[in-house]
Design a protein around this motif. Structure first.
Motif, PDB file in Angstrom:
ATOM      1  N   VAL A  10       3.709  10.446  -4.903  1.00  0.00           N
ATOM      2  CA  VAL A  10       4.157  11.523  -4.028  1.00  0.00           C
ATOM      3  C   VAL A  10       5.634  11.764  -4.258  1.00  0.00           C
ATOM      4  O   VAL A  10       6.419  10.826  -4.368  1.00  0.00           O
ATOM      5  N   SER A  11       6.017  12.993  -4.354  1.00  0.00           N
ATOM      6  CA  SER A  11       7.437  13.301  -4.540  1.00  0.00           C
ATOM      7  C   SER A  11       7.712  14.731  -4.077  1.00  0.00           C
ATOM      8  O   SER A  11       6.794  15.519  -3.849  1.00  0.00           O
ATOM      9  N   GLY A  12       9.013  15.041  -3.934  1.00  0.00           N
ATOM     10  CA  GLY A  12       9.428  16.406  -3.615  1.00  0.00           C
ATOM     11  C   GLY A  12       8.999  16.849  -2.243  1.00  0.00           C
ATOM     12  O   GLY A  12       8.946  16.085  -1.285  1.00  0.00           O
ATOM     13  N   ALA A  13       8.641  18.108  -2.140  1.00  0.00           N
ATOM     14  CA  ALA A  13       8.308  18.716  -0.855  1.00  0.00           C
ATOM     15  C   ALA A  13       7.005  18.183  -0.280  1.00  0.00           C
ATOM     16  O   ALA A  13       6.741  18.356   0.906  1.00  0.00           O
ATOM     17  N   ASP A  14       6.170  17.561  -1.131  1.00  0.00           N
ATOM     18  CA  ASP A  14       4.892  17.047  -0.646  1.00  0.00           C
ATOM     19  C   ASP A  14       5.039  15.731   0.110  1.00  0.00           C
ATOM     20  O   ASP A  14       4.109  15.302   0.789  1.00  0.00           O
ATOM     21  N   ALA A  15       6.169  15.059  -0.029  1.00  0.00           N
ATOM     22  CA  ALA A  15       6.358  13.753   0.601  1.00  0.00           C
ATOM     23  C   ALA A  15       6.451  13.903   2.118  1.00  0.00           C
ATOM     24  O   ALA A  15       7.121  14.810   2.613  1.00  0.00           O
ATOM     25  N   PRO A  16       5.792  13.045   2.877  1.00  0.00           N
ATOM     26  CA  PRO A  16       5.893  13.096   4.342  1.00  0.00           C
ATOM     27  C   PRO A  16       7.339  12.891   4.793  1.00  0.00           C
ATOM     28  O   PRO A  16       8.115  12.188   4.146  1.00  0.00           O
TER      29      PRO A  16
ATOM     30  N   LEU B 281      -0.536   6.734   7.765  1.00  0.00           N
ATOM     31  CA  LEU B 281      -0.148   5.337   7.595  1.00  0.00           C
ATOM     32  C   LEU B 281       1.291   5.064   8.032  1.00  0.00           C
ATOM     33  O   LEU B 281       1.581   4.003   8.607  1.00  0.00           O
ATOM     34  N   LEU B 282       2.203   5.991   7.779  1.00  0.00           N
ATOM     35  CA  LEU B 282       3.622   5.748   8.060  1.00  0.00           C
ATOM     36  C   LEU B 282       3.907   5.526   9.548  1.00  0.00           C
ATOM     37  O   LEU B 282       4.689   4.631   9.892  1.00  0.00           O
ATOM     38  N   PRO B 283       3.328   6.311  10.483  1.00  0.00           N
ATOM     39  CA  PRO B 283       3.547   5.996  11.902  1.00  0.00           C
ATOM     40  C   PRO B 283       3.028   4.608  12.279  1.00  0.00           C
ATOM     41  O   PRO B 283       3.640   3.905  13.084  1.00  0.00           O
ATOM     42  N   ARG B 284       1.891   4.217  11.704  1.00  0.00           N
ATOM     43  CA  ARG B 284       1.377   2.873  11.978  1.00  0.00           C
ATOM     44  C   ARG B 284       2.298   1.812  11.379  1.00  0.00           C
ATOM     45  O   ARG B 284       2.496   0.742  11.965  1.00  0.00           O
ATOM     46  N   ASN B 285       2.855   2.110  10.215  1.00  0.00           N
ATOM     47  CA  ASN B 285       3.796   1.181   9.599  1.00  0.00           C
ATOM     48  C   ASN B 285       5.042   1.016  10.474  1.00  0.00           C
ATOM     49  O   ASN B 285       5.604  -0.078  10.567  1.00  0.00           O
ATOM     50  N   LEU B 286       5.463   2.095  11.108  1.00  0.00           N
ATOM     51  CA  LEU B 286       6.615   2.041  12.000  1.00  0.00           C
ATOM     52  C   LEU B 286       6.347   1.045  13.139  1.00  0.00           C
ATOM     53  O   LEU B 286       7.190   0.189  13.451  1.00  0.00           O
TER      54      LEU B 286
ATOM     55  N   GLN C 246      16.036  -0.423   7.707  1.00  0.00           N
ATOM     56  CA  GLN C 246      15.931   1.036   7.885  1.00  0.00           C
ATOM     57  C   GLN C 246      14.465   1.408   8.063  1.00  0.00           C
ATOM     58  O   GLN C 246      13.636   1.124   7.203  1.00  0.00           O
ATOM     59  N   LEU C 247      14.163   2.066   9.165  1.00  0.00           N
ATOM     60  CA  LEU C 247      12.791   2.467   9.465  1.00  0.00           C
ATOM     61  C   LEU C 247      12.504   3.890   9.022  1.00  0.00           C
ATOM     62  O   LEU C 247      11.403   4.200   8.557  1.00  0.00           O
ATOM     63  N   ILE C 248      13.472   4.782   9.197  1.00  0.00           N
ATOM     64  CA  ILE C 248      13.325   6.182   8.801  1.00  0.00           C
ATOM     65  C   ILE C 248      14.621   6.620   8.108  1.00  0.00           C
ATOM     66  O   ILE C 248      15.704   6.407   8.668  1.00  0.00           O
ATOM     67  N   PRO C 249      14.551   7.219   6.918  1.00  0.00           N
ATOM     68  CA  PRO C 249      13.368   7.350   6.065  1.00  0.00           C
ATOM     69  C   PRO C 249      12.837   5.974   5.661  1.00  0.00           C
ATOM     70  O   PRO C 249      13.624   5.037   5.473  1.00  0.00           O
ATOM     71  N   ALA C 250      11.530   5.864   5.563  1.00  0.00           N
ATOM     72  CA  ALA C 250      10.916   4.585   5.218  1.00  0.00           C
ATOM     73  C   ALA C 250      11.402   4.142   3.843  1.00  0.00           C
ATOM     74  O   ALA C 250      11.425   4.931   2.890  1.00  0.00           O
ATOM     75  N   VAL C 251      11.810   2.900   3.770  1.00  0.00           N
ATOM     76  CA  VAL C 251      12.314   2.353   2.510  1.00  0.00           C
ATOM     77  C   VAL C 251      11.163   1.668   1.783  1.00  0.00           C
ATOM     78  O   VAL C 251      10.535   0.749   2.323  1.00  0.00           O
ATOM     79  N   VAL C 252      10.896   2.128   0.560  1.00  0.00           N
ATOM     80  CA  VAL C 252       9.895   1.473  -0.282  1.00  0.00           C
ATOM     81  C   VAL C 252      10.576   0.302  -0.957  1.00  0.00           C
ATOM     82  O   VAL C 252      11.474   0.480  -1.781  1.00  0.00           O
TER      83      VAL C 252
ATOM     84  N   VAL D 156       0.840  -1.206   0.000  1.00  0.00           N
ATOM     85  CA  VAL D 156       0.000   0.000   0.000  1.00  0.00           C
ATOM     86  C   VAL D 156       0.872   1.251   0.000  1.00  0.00           C
ATOM     87  O   VAL D 156       0.621   2.209  -0.741  1.00  0.00           O
ATOM     88  N   ILE D 157       1.913   1.260   0.837  1.00  0.00           N
ATOM     89  CA  ILE D 157       2.805   2.413   0.909  1.00  0.00           C
ATOM     90  C   ILE D 157       3.529   2.614  -0.417  1.00  0.00           C
ATOM     91  O   ILE D 157       3.696   3.742  -0.887  1.00  0.00           O
ATOM     92  N   ALA D 158       3.948   1.508  -1.057  1.00  0.00           N
ATOM     93  CA  ALA D 158       4.614   1.614  -2.353  1.00  0.00           C
ATOM     94  C   ALA D 158       3.682   2.214  -3.388  1.00  0.00           C
ATOM     95  O   ALA D 158       4.087   3.040  -4.220  1.00  0.00           O
ATOM     96  N   ASN D 159       2.406   1.840  -3.343  1.00  0.00           N
ATOM     97  CA  ASN D 159       1.424   2.359  -4.287  1.00  0.00           C
ATOM     98  C   ASN D 159       1.182   3.853  -4.070  1.00  0.00           C
ATOM     99  O   ASN D 159       1.106   4.641  -5.023  1.00  0.00           O
TER     100      ASN D 159
END
Length: 292
Positions: free
Chosen positions: A60-66, A224-229, A191-197, A52-55
């Motif tokens: 998402v890219s650039g400054a908009d990415a979490p 979603l990313l905090p829950r993924n962590l 690696q947890l942060i930055p999240a690796v796709v 789901v995160i990969a999708n």
């Protein structure tokens, strides 16, 4: 040379130890099944979340990415999370994970990076505190919880997220033992942060359809990313638990076999000494009778 009484005591001591190692082997075998089921059941959930995160990340890219996905763009401050067991008597289970973590820590320090460590499990705390005491910021003991579960992983994930948000860490890496089989546990760095796709994780097949997200991909990822962590940490703890019981079962099986071999060797030595003693006594009786 040890007396016959000392040899009997030693044989009895080894037999008592063998009973203990056999009992520990049976207990570990009983707990392994449940731990293995938990580890295996957590894997599909973790893979699906990665999908789901990969999708979502594809749009998402650039400054908009979490920030949890894109990071800060820096890699000077590293937080290393080392997950081992609270208990020992499991062969090299914890030592193998700690050795892999030490190699990464030493290479980062040699490169001039600022390294902090979170120890999950008493074994990692005891070993890492001796060498990196000033870098150890927190210890989590799994024995504080009756069973490994979400309450075990949540505080770890919250502390990692807080350290990242406060600027204390820019890259977070988790070291744990991946369960392969009873005799194979592989020290793993994730690696947890930055999240690796994961490049091997295929995005969800939309069959040519175009989805418009409400809220946006960025907002979904922010949630979603905090829950993924938390999910990744929980999955790692399950893998660790299964690996620990598998390693402990194998170690206690080896100890039981070794105790059996030692008992046989001591018994043989005892019998030979006893036979020699009896023979000596008979010779002395016969010699005394002839003298009379």
């Amino acid at each position: 040379m040890a007396s016959l009484k000392e040899m009997r005591n030693r044989i009895g001591s080894v037999k008592a130890t063998q009973k203990i190692t056999k009992a520990m082997q049976m207990v570990a075998a009983a707990k392994l099944k449940r731990a293995q089921d938990q580890a295996e059941s957590a894997r599909p959930y973790a893979r699906k979340m990665a999908s789901v995160i990969a999708n979502l990340a594809a749009g998402v890219s650039g400054a908009d990415a979490p920030r949890l996905l894109a990071g800060t763009g820096q890699d000077q401050r590293h937080l290393i999370v080392v997950a081992t067991a609270d208990k020992g008597l499991a062969g090299g289970f914890s030592t193998n994970v700690i050795r892999a973590a030490r190699e990464r820590i030493n290479s980062l320090i040699a490169a001039g990076k600022d390294v902090k460590i979170i120890a999950v499990g008493r074994k990692s705390r005891d070993q890492l505190s001796r060498q990196y005491g000033d870098r150890l910021v927190r210890t989590f003991e799994l024995s504080e919880h009756k069973t490994v579960g979400l309450p075990s992983a949540q505080p770890i994930a919250e502390m990692i997220a807080t350290a990242f948000e406060d600027g204390q860490a820019e890259v977070v890496t988790l070291f744990y033992s991946q369960f392969k089989s009873v005799i194979a546990q592989v020290p793993t760095a994730k690696q947890l942060i930055p999240a690796v796709v994961d490049g091997d994780t295929a995005p969800i097949d939309l069959n040519g359809a175009v989805y418009e997200y409400e809220p946006s991909e960025e907002e979904i990822l922010e949630t979603l990313l905090p829950r993924n962590l938390t999910t990744q940490i929980l999955a790692a703890l399950y893998e660790n638990q299964a690996g620990f019981f598998g390693s402990q079962m194998a170690a206690m099986d080896n100890a039981t076999r070794n105790a059996g071999d030692l008992i046989n060797a001591l018994t043989l030595q005892y019998n030979r000494k006893r036979q020699a003693q009896i023979t000596t006594e008979l010779i002395e009786i016969i010699a005394g009778a002839e003298a009379l």
